[in-house]
Design a protein around this motif. Structure first.
Motif, short mmCIF file in Angstrom:
data_model
loop_
_atom_site.label_atom_id
_atom_site.label_comp_id
_atom_site.label_asym_id
_atom_site.label_seq_id
_atom_site.Cartn_x
_atom_site.Cartn_y
_atom_site.Cartn_z
N ALA A 279 0.91 -1.27 0.10
CA ALA A 279 0.08 0.09 -0.02
C ALA A 279 0.77 1.44 -0.13
N VAL A 280 1.88 1.13 0.85
CA VAL A 280 2.86 2.33 0.83
C VAL A 280 3.49 2.47 -0.69
N ALA A 281 3.94 1.56 -1.06
CA ALA A 281 4.51 1.52 -2.48
C ALA A 281 3.59 1.94 -3.59
N ARG A 282 2.35 1.56 -3.39
CA ARG A 282 1.36 2.17 -4.35
C ARG A 282 1.15 3.42 -4.36
N ASP A 283 0.87 4.20 -3.18
CA ASP A 283 0.70 5.49 -2.78
C ASP A 283 2.07 6.34 -3.58
N LEU A 284 3.20 5.81 -3.25
CA LEU A 284 4.31 6.66 -3.79
C LEU A 284 4.35 6.50 -5.34
N LYS A 285 4.12 5.50 -5.83
CA LYS A 285 3.99 5.50 -7.31
C LYS A 285 3.06 6.40 -7.91
N ILE A 286 1.90 6.45 -7.19
CA ILE A 286 0.91 7.41 -7.57
C ILE A 286 1.34 8.97 -7.62
N LEU A 287 2.11 9.13 -6.62
CA LEU A 287 2.85 10.55 -6.17
C LEU A 287 3.81 10.65 -7.30
N MET A 288 4.31 9.77 -7.67
CA MET A 288 5.70 9.91 -8.66
C MET A 288 5.05 10.07 -10.12
#
Length: 308
Positions: A279-288
């Motif tokens: 979930a953390v990585a998913r949100d980071l990718k969306i932000l990127m």
């Protein structure tokens, strides 16, 4: 091999306590272009009995721009010999993983070395070059960087420099002087937003960098820095996008140089390290995707579609 511009790379520090196998699965399942891992995680994978073939097979469809990291680059005397041996070992791990480079960072890492009277209070504590004039610091660090670059060149690798913001030679200008004096074709710079911010650099300074010297970018955030010795553990304990940095201005500054290389989501938030890494990585990718690729937030689009 040609690669697409502005690759989004998952950083193993965003999944700090997970294994290499989990990091690989996160990167692949969420659609990251690659993985920036650590020598420690790769070594642990191999030490557990997996082969180099297993390692390459696991990473087969992922870009691995580099692995970290070689610490205390400026070491002298016997410590310099230790540093060069560590550089060789890290290069061997990088080759095993199919990585393109290794990261070298400056020291000392321990913040106590910068306290008043530290030499007297902590006589056994590594102090690096902090007691020397800046010109001598530059000369010695550049010589070491050149020696590491020669080792890396023998393995067909890049060395990317990152000066920690509490150490000497921490500014972009100081790092560029080290790279220039080093005089090696396989040496580059990684732009880390947190280290740049706490070292006193600004987006305007980043925008004036030579794009050909930038090897990669660490997209990260910070709590407000009010001066003094930057405490990484405290100041970086924040989710990326929830801190004080105007991330869009930092991203735009890098892009203003003409840079179109890889971007890695380094993370030091303790709460997120203990949360669901996917979930953390998913949100980071969306932000990127939003900041770097100018893509709209997919979750926001879904909500807007529901409301129409």
């Amino acid at each position: 091999m040609e690669t697409k511009p502005n690759q989004l790379i998952f950083h193993s520090m965003a999944s700090r306590w997970n294994t290499l196998a989990i990091d690989i699965d996160i990167a692949r399942s969420l659609g990251f272009d690659g993985l920036e891992s650590s020598g420690a995680k790769i070594a642990a994978f191999l030490d557990a009995g997996f082969s180099k073939t297993d390692l390459r097979d696991r990473l087969a469809d992922l870009c691995v721009p580099g692995i970290g990291f070689l610490i205390d680059l400026e070491r002298q005397g016997k410590r310099r010999g230790d540093m060069l041996r560590e550089a060789e070992e890290l290069c061997q791990l990088a080759v095993s993983a199919g990585a393109r480079g290794i990261e070298a960072i400056t020291g000392p890492l321990d913040l106590r070395a910068f306290e008043p009277g530290a030499a007297r209070c902590y006589p056994q504590l590594y102090r690096g070059l902090i007691d020397l004039p800046e010109e001598e610091q530059t000369t010695l660090t550049a010589a070491n960087l050149g020696a590491v670059a020669d080792i890396a060149a023998d393995h067909g690798l890049i060395v990317y420099l990152e000066a920690l913001s509490w150490t000497p030679l921490n500014s972009m200008d100081a790092q560029l002087r080290v790279i220039d004096r080093c005089g090696r074709d396989n040496v580059r710079l990684v732009v880390d937003f947190w280290h740049a911010y706490t070292a006193g650099d600004t987006p305007d300074r980043i925008a004036r960098l030579d794009k050909n010297l930038i090897y990669g970018v660490h997209l990260c955030d910070s709590l407000p820095y009010l001066g003094g010795i930057p405490n990484e553990a405290a100041l970086r304990d924040v989710p990326t996008g929830s801190g004080t940095l105007d991330l869009k201005s930092w991203v735009d500054a890098v892009k203003a140089t003409g840079y179109t290389g890889w971007w890695s989501c380094e993370l030091f938030c303790r709460r997120q390290h203990q949360d669901n890494s996917y979930a953390v990585a998913r949100d980071l990718k969306i932000l990127m995707e939003r900041l770097i690729l100018d893509q709209p937030d997919s979750s926001q689009m879904k909500n807007e579609g529901t409301n129409t």
